[in-house]
Design a protein around this motif. Structure first.
Motif, PDB file in Angstrom:
ATOM      1  N   PHE A   1     168.675  15.155 -70.016  1.00 39.02           N
ATOM      2  CA  PHE A   1     168.659  13.688 -69.990  1.00 39.02           C
ATOM      3  C   PHE A   1     169.873  13.223 -70.782  1.00 39.02           C
ATOM      4  N   SER A   2     170.690  12.344 -70.197  1.00 40.52           N
ATOM      5  CA  SER A   2     171.916  11.902 -70.852  1.00 40.52           C
ATOM      6  C   SER A   2     171.973  10.389 -70.820  1.00 40.52           C
ATOM      7  N   SER A   3     172.306   9.781 -71.964  1.00 39.90           N
ATOM      8  CA  SER A   3     172.455   8.334 -72.035  1.00 39.90           C
ATOM      9  C   SER A   3     173.289   7.990 -73.258  1.00 39.90           C
ATOM     10  N   SER A   4     173.904   6.818 -73.211  1.00 40.51           N
ATOM     11  CA  SER A   4     174.679   6.330 -74.347  1.00 40.51           C
ATOM     12  C   SER A   4     174.120   4.989 -74.779  1.00 40.51           C
ATOM     13  N   SER A   5     174.527   4.565 -75.958  1.00 39.56           N
ATOM     14  CA  SER A   5     174.000   3.321 -76.512  1.00 39.56           C
ATOM     15  C   SER A   5     174.479   2.105 -75.740  1.00 39.56           C
ATOM     16  N   GLU A   6     175.597   2.222 -74.999  1.00 38.19           N
ATOM     17  CA  GLU A   6     176.153   1.090 -74.279  1.00 38.19           C
ATOM     18  C   GLU A   6     175.647   1.000 -72.845  1.00 38.19           C
ATOM     19  N   ASP A   7     175.099   2.102 -72.314  1.00 43.73           N
ATOM     20  CA  ASP A   7     174.688   2.127 -70.914  1.00 43.73           C
ATOM     21  C   ASP A   7     173.319   1.495 -70.729  1.00 43.73           C
ATOM     22  N   SER A   8     173.127   0.918 -69.551  1.00 41.31           N
ATOM     23  CA  SER A   8     171.802   0.419 -69.151  1.00 41.31           C
ATOM     24  C   SER A   8     171.134   1.393 -68.207  1.00 41.31           C
ATOM     25  N   SER A   9     171.685   2.604 -68.122  1.00 36.22           N
ATOM     26  CA  SER A   9     171.141   3.627 -67.233  1.00 36.22           C
ATOM     27  C   SER A   9     171.194   4.971 -67.936  1.00 36.22           C
ATOM     28  N   PHE A  10     170.583   5.970 -67.287  1.00 32.26           N
ATOM     29  CA  PHE A  10     170.605   7.336 -67.818  1.00 32.26           C
ATOM     30  C   PHE A  10     170.746   8.297 -66.655  1.00 32.26           C
ATOM     31  N   GLU A  11     171.093   9.527 -66.963  1.00 29.13           N
ATOM     32  CA  GLU A  11     171.296  10.552 -65.936  1.00 29.13           C
ATOM     33  C   GLU A  11     170.403  11.749 -66.219  1.00 29.13           C
ATOM     34  N   ILE A  12     169.932  12.365 -65.137  1.00 27.12           N
ATOM     35  CA  ILE A  12     169.140  13.593 -65.202  1.00 27.12           C
ATOM     36  C   ILE A  12     169.863  14.630 -64.361  1.00 27.12           C
ATOM     37  N   PHE A  13     170.134  15.814 -64.920  1.00 28.03           N
ATOM     38  CA  PHE A  13     170.849  16.835 -64.159  1.00 28.03           C
ATOM     39  C   PHE A  13     170.549  18.215 -64.752  1.00 28.03           C
ATOM     40  N   PRO A  14     170.712  19.281 -63.934  1.00 30.05           N
ATOM     41  CA  PRO A  14     170.522  20.640 -64.446  1.00 30.05           C
ATOM     42  C   PRO A  14     171.536  20.926 -65.553  1.00 30.05           C
ATOM     43  N   ASP A  15     171.118  21.639 -66.536  1.00 30.30           N
ATOM     44  CA  ASP A  15     172.004  21.932 -67.664  1.00 30.30           C
ATOM     45  C   ASP A  15     173.104  22.883 -67.211  1.00 30.30           C
ATOM     46  N   PRO A  16     174.359  22.467 -67.289  1.00 29.45           N
ATOM     47  CA  PRO A  16     175.455  23.349 -66.835  1.00 29.45           C
ATOM     48  C   PRO A  16     175.591  24.607 -67.679  1.00 29.45           C
ATOM     49  N   ARG A  17     175.007  24.620 -68.836  1.00 30.90           N
ATOM     50  CA  ARG A  17     175.098  25.804 -69.706  1.00 30.90           C
ATOM     51  C   ARG A  17     174.084  26.865 -69.342  1.00 30.90           C
ATOM     52  N   GLY A  18     173.180  26.520 -68.415  1.00 31.24           N
ATOM     53  CA  GLY A  18     172.109  27.442 -68.094  1.00 31.24           C
ATOM     54  C   GLY A  18     170.941  27.257 -69.045  1.00 31.24           C
ATOM     55  N   ASN A  19     170.118  28.275 -69.132  1.00 28.95           N
ATOM     56  CA  ASN A  19     168.959  28.216 -70.017  1.00 28.95           C
ATOM     57  C   ASN A  19     169.375  28.680 -71.413  1.00 28.95           C
ATOM     58  N   THR A  20     169.605  27.720 -72.291  1.00 31.83           N
ATOM     59  CA  THR A  20     169.986  28.034 -73.671  1.00 31.83           C
ATOM     60  C   THR A  20     168.807  27.951 -74.636  1.00 31.83           C
ATOM     61  N   ILE A  21     167.690  27.400 -74.165  1.00 28.44           N
ATOM     62  CA  ILE A  21     166.547  27.169 -75.063  1.00 28.44           C
ATOM     63  C   ILE A  21     165.612  28.370 -75.111  1.00 28.44           C
ATOM     64  N   GLY A  22     165.387  29.001 -73.988  1.00 27.32           N
ATOM     65  CA  GLY A  22     164.448  30.114 -73.938  1.00 27.32           C
ATOM     66  C   GLY A  22     163.335  29.818 -72.950  1.00 27.32           C
ATOM     67  N   ARG A  23     162.130  30.260 -73.235  1.00 27.52           N
ATOM     68  CA  ARG A  23     161.022  30.108 -72.289  1.00 27.52           C
ATOM     69  C   ARG A  23     160.546  28.669 -72.200  1.00 27.52           C
ATOM     70  N   HIS A  24     160.649  27.917 -73.285  1.00 25.46           N
ATOM     71  CA  HIS A  24     160.184  26.531 -73.281  1.00 25.46           C
ATOM     72  C   HIS A  24     160.706  25.849 -74.531  1.00 25.46           C
ATOM     73  N   GLY A  25     160.805  24.522 -74.449  1.00 24.61           N
ATOM     74  CA  GLY A  25     161.226  23.771 -75.623  1.00 24.61           C
ATOM     75  C   GLY A  25     162.129  22.604 -75.271  1.00 24.61           C
ATOM     76  N   THR A  26     162.572  21.906 -76.295  1.00 25.44           N
ATOM     77  CA  THR A  26     163.417  20.732 -76.137  1.00 25.44           C
ATOM     78  C   THR A  26     164.491  20.735 -77.214  1.00 25.44           C
ATOM     79  N   GLU A  27     165.682  20.311 -76.823  1.00 21.92           N
ATOM     80  CA  GLU A  27     166.810  20.224 -77.748  1.00 21.92           C
ATOM     81  C   GLU A  27     167.443  18.844 -77.598  1.00 21.92           C
ATOM     82  N   ILE A  28     167.530  18.102 -78.705  1.00 21.85           N
ATOM     83  CA  ILE A  28     168.130  16.768 -78.689  1.00 21.85           C
ATOM     84  C   ILE A  28     169.452  16.828 -79.434  1.00 21.85           C
ATOM     85  N   THR A  29     170.530  16.433 -78.757  1.00 19.56           N
ATOM     86  CA  THR A  29     171.858  16.439 -79.366  1.00 19.56           C
ATOM     87  C   THR A  29     172.323  15.004 -79.544  1.00 19.56           C
TER      88      THR A  29
END
Length: 836
Positions: free
Chosen positions: A192-220
């Motif tokens: 999930f990607s969004s910025s403070s100025e946007d009125s929209s957000f984007e959903i897309f497959p992570d280009p890095r692949g599976n970096t988290i493991g079997r399950h979980g969430t990472e907020i950057t």
């Protein structure tokens, strides 16, 4: 290695790879925020409306950790019935890592968890929409000038905690992956990607692949320029300790780096970024393999050569080693069964939660219900020391050590108008409620009904704790009383509802014993005694108060008198007035009754009558002399050895009250009633005192005929009488009207006793001051004296040839003798022995 082991699976995968979410070949789905979400984000991001939702931007970390805790808890609960979701092999934790940009102008903060994770649909639903409709009224209030008054139980009903991240971040990326299931055996990590100025957000497959493991969430979070302080580990540690230290039963780890010295010719110590997950896991399994303690270890021992040279020290280099610091290692003990918590754990928690190294005197761990359906768990502590600020700022002092939590998340320590009363504000309390109606900020309760109920519950348990404490540990309770006795008496004055219980806890010093209660005093009450005798002298020790003229006859007859040296104790008895139908009697006031006057025989009553008639001339004479400070002079029934005392009238001020008024700068005015109260005193004389008998003879010897008056004798008698009256004032704790006149009279009496001429002048010649200086001093004259010149130390450099030696200044060499002795490696002198 324990910290490293617990966090390894999440940290190596989440942080070991590059944080690059941009890839041209990735197809992104763009979504517009719901209108309510867009309005909500605008309110959150707009700093001018910050107070309507959040009081401080720092709470973003608390909100994100709270969300991570919910994700972990959800995974744990699902796994109870579905082991395929989580079989217990992977750790459940929360990690925080700050990464600064190489140019030092920015950075990002990464918060990860190994919880349930979210699918692309869930990312859209949970982060792009509100989970509850009908929020228009709330949003309208939040956007208006009355934003701070917005109502609604929003926490938990909406995903509002996530939007607090835009308080500190320009852009936010949320990577997440759900556990594998029958419907989705190979889940794909999405962003999930969004910025403070946007009125929209984007959903897309992570280009890095599976970096988290079997399950979980990472907020950057890509932090704003004004929020870069959250890249510093000390700041992050403080925030976690403040808001989330006990908000989760899952461990929270903070990424740190430490410098370590290693030999330059050896392989560098393994770092998280340089170790693959498989290799690290193998290494950990080796470390966790238990060793057989009984296994014999055989080592080959080689004889060292006779003249083995010590190897040269290896070359060292400095490397950075990755470490994970456990921030919430102390578990929330209030959630545990009190029978399972040790005293040491209670003390450790107290020191950690309240930053107080002094051990608490006692504590009380209990569960309760507010009466309005809100259940909670709580621990009350009695601190071992008392804050000085309690009495320094009595009107502004407010406790900040009552910590209200909801489901282990810190909410507030400010109860506002429902704060504990001053007498109980020193206790330290943790309260964890199961549920409370909160507004968006979590810091403001919708209703104060729970706080009102909680206030009474805490006070009730504090009193119960003190009562139990006093009964079970008398020695330790005595230590408590030395510190908090005055506060307990303040509570008896302040809290009328709990007055009787608090009075029972108060302790007093008397002329017969210390540390006594009013109930114990009444048990020692003499037959016919209908008063509780007390004497208050602010700032004096009980031993000194016991020597007062007002106590001497009571003490001689065996009566017990409360000796009150604290200002609050005078206020206490003035407000309480009586205890169990026995009134308080200030022995410094008129009307002292012992209670056995009706048992006096006729001879004693007749004696008092005869003494009054006998001393009538003296009484009349003293009344004239003391007219400005006392309204009457009477025979005393309270004195034994002292010649006289100045006693306050029933409606007059005692010496202690006058001192309290002076200390508090009381502006009672100079009105008529005040003047009456100041002069409402009686001078009591002791007819058995030789001094009073001698004074009576002097008065009776004065000629009554005007022609035979002896002015010198009258002046001398008047002077002695003035000293007697002033002495009575001082002896009784009052101030004399004119200290200069008093000491001048004392000086003349001392001269007569020493045979010195009363009129002999003292040599008062002194050196006169210089003439007037018409000019003001110059700036140079006002300057400080010049500093002493620095000593010449050049001789040290001249004699420094690089060898070890003792260097002495040239001008001291003839005055100093130096002896040296040889010592071994342990510092012991080496003694030379003659060879045999």
């Amino acid at each position: 290695m324990r910290l490293f082991r617990f966090c390894l699976l999440s940290s190596l995968l989440a942080f070991g790879l590059a944080q690059n979410f941009e890839a041209p070949e990735i197809q992104k789905e763009k979504h517009n925020y719901e209108s309510d979400v867009a309005r909500m984000r605008k309110i959150v991001i707009n700093r001018q409306a910050l107070d309507s939702l959040y009081s401080h931007k720092e709470i973003f970390l608390r909100e994100l950790i709270s969300n991570a805790n919910d994700a972990l808890e959800k995974l744990r609960l699902i796994s109870l019935t579905d082991k395929s979701v989580w079989d217990g092999s992977e750790p459940l934790n929360i990690t925080v890592k700050a990464i600064k940009d190489e140019d030092g102008k920015g950075g990002r903060l990464i918060i990860s968890d190994t919880g349930i994770g979210m699918s692309p649909e869930e990312l859209t639903k949970n982060l792009g929409t509100l989970a509850k409709s009908g929020t228009s009224e709330f949003l309208a209030r939040a956007e208006s000038d009355e934003g701070g008054a917005a109502n609604g139980n929003l926490i938990g009903a909406f995903g509002l905690g996530f939007y607090s991240s835009f308080l500190v971040a320009d852009s936010v990326y949320v990577s997440s992956v759900t556990p594998a299931s029958a419907k989705n055996p190979e889940p794909v990590q999405h962003v999930f990607s969004s910025s403070s100025e946007d009125s929209s957000f984007e959903i897309f497959p992570d280009p890095r692949g599976n970096t988290i493991g079997r399950h979980g969430t990472e907020i950057t979070l890509h932090l704003k320029e004004d929020s870069l302080e959250y890249l510093e580990n000390p700041e992050l540690m403080n925030l976690v300790n403040k808001h989330s230290s006990f908000s989760t039963s899952f461990p929270i780890y903070l990424y740190t780096q430490q410098e370590m010295q290693v030999p330059d010719d050896e392989e560098p110590v393994s770092e998280a970024e340089e170790t693959s997950p498989a290799e690290a896991l193998d290494e950990l399994e080796k470390e966790e393999t238990p060793k057989d303690e009984d296994e014999a270890i055989v080592e080959d021992v080689e004889e060292a050569p006779e003249e083995e040279q010590s190897p040269a020290p290896p070359k060292l280099k400095t490397i950075l080693v990755d470490q994970w610091q456990h921030l919430n290692s102390q578990p929330p003990i209030w959630q545990r069964d009190p029978k399972e918590v040790t005293d040491e754990e209670y003390k450790l928690f107290y020191a950690s939660a309240f930053k107080d190294d002094t051990e608490p005197l006692a504590w009380h761990h209990f569960s309760g219900d507010s009466g309005s359906g809100v259940s909670f768990k709580s621990i009350i502590y009695l601190p071992g020391k008392f804050e000085d600020s309690f009495w320094q700022q009595p009107l502004t002092y407010r406790s900040k050590d009552i910590r209200l939590m909801v489901k282990r998340v810190f909410i507030t320590s400010d109860f506002g108008d429902e704060a504990l009363p001053k007498w109980a504000s020193w206790v330290k309390v943790v309260v964890d409620a199961e549920d409370l109606p909160l507004n968006v900020s979590r810091e403001t309760l919708q209703s104060t009904r729970f706080l009102k109920q909680l206030k009474q519950i805490i006070i009730k348990h504090v009193i119960q704790l003190l009562s139990k404490f006093s009964e079970e540990d008398g020695e330790k309770f005595e230590q408590f009383v030395k510190t908090y006795n005055t506060v307990i008496k303040l509570g008896a004055v302040e809290d009328t509802k709990n007055r009787e219980k608090l009075i029972g806890l108060a302790r007093f010093n008397t002329n017969q014993r210390n540390f006594t209660t009013l109930d114990q005093y009444l048990e020692n009450r003499k037959q016919g005694q209908k008063q509780i005798f007390y004497l208050a002298e602010m700032g004096k020790d009980p031993e000194d108060i016991a020597k007062s003229v007002f106590v001497e006859k009571l003490h001689a007859r065996g009566y017990e008198v409360l000796l009150l040296g604290e200002p609050m104790e005078e206020i206490f008895v003035q407000n309480i007035r009586q205890w169990k139908n026995v009134r308080f009697q200030d022995v410094a006031k008129v009307g002292l009754k012992f209670g056995d006057e009706d048992l006096d025989d006729e001879e004693e009553k007749e004696l008092l009558k005869e003494q009054t008639e006998k001393y009538r001339p003296l009484l009349d004479y003293l009344k004239k002399q003391a007219g400005t400070v006392a309204r009457d002079v009477v025979i005393s029934n309270r004195l034994v050895t002292s010649p006289c005392a100045m006693v306050a009238d029933n409606h007059g001020y005692t010496a202690n009250v006058q001192r309290m008024m002076s200390a508090s700068n009381a502006k009672s005015g100079k009105g008529y009633l005040h003047e009456i109260a100041m002069k409402a005193k009686l001078l009591e004389i002791n007819p058995r005192s030789p001094l009073i008998e001698g004074l009576l003879r002097k008065v009776e010897s004065l000629p009554t005929d005007e022609d035979e008056r002896d002015e010198e004798a009258e002046a001398e008698l008047q002077e002695v009488t003035s000293i007697l009256i002033d002495g009575a004032l001082i002896r009784s704790g009052f101030e004399v009207p004119n200290t200069y006149d008093f000491f001048s009279r004392v000086d003349r009496v001392l001269r007569r006793s020493l045979g010195v001429d009363e009129l002999a002048p003292t040599d008062d010649t002194v050196k006169p001051a210089p003439p007037v200086d018409p000019e003001l001093p110059s700036e140079e004259e006002l300057l400080e004296p010049e500093e002493l010149p620095e000593p010449d130390m050049s001789w040290i450099d001249e004699e420094d040839d690089g060898t070890a030696k003792v260097v002495v200044a040239p001008h001291l060499r003839n005055d100093i003798q130096i002896e040296m002795e040889e010592v071994d490696e342990f510092g012991n002198p080496v003694v030379e022995h003659d060879e045999l």
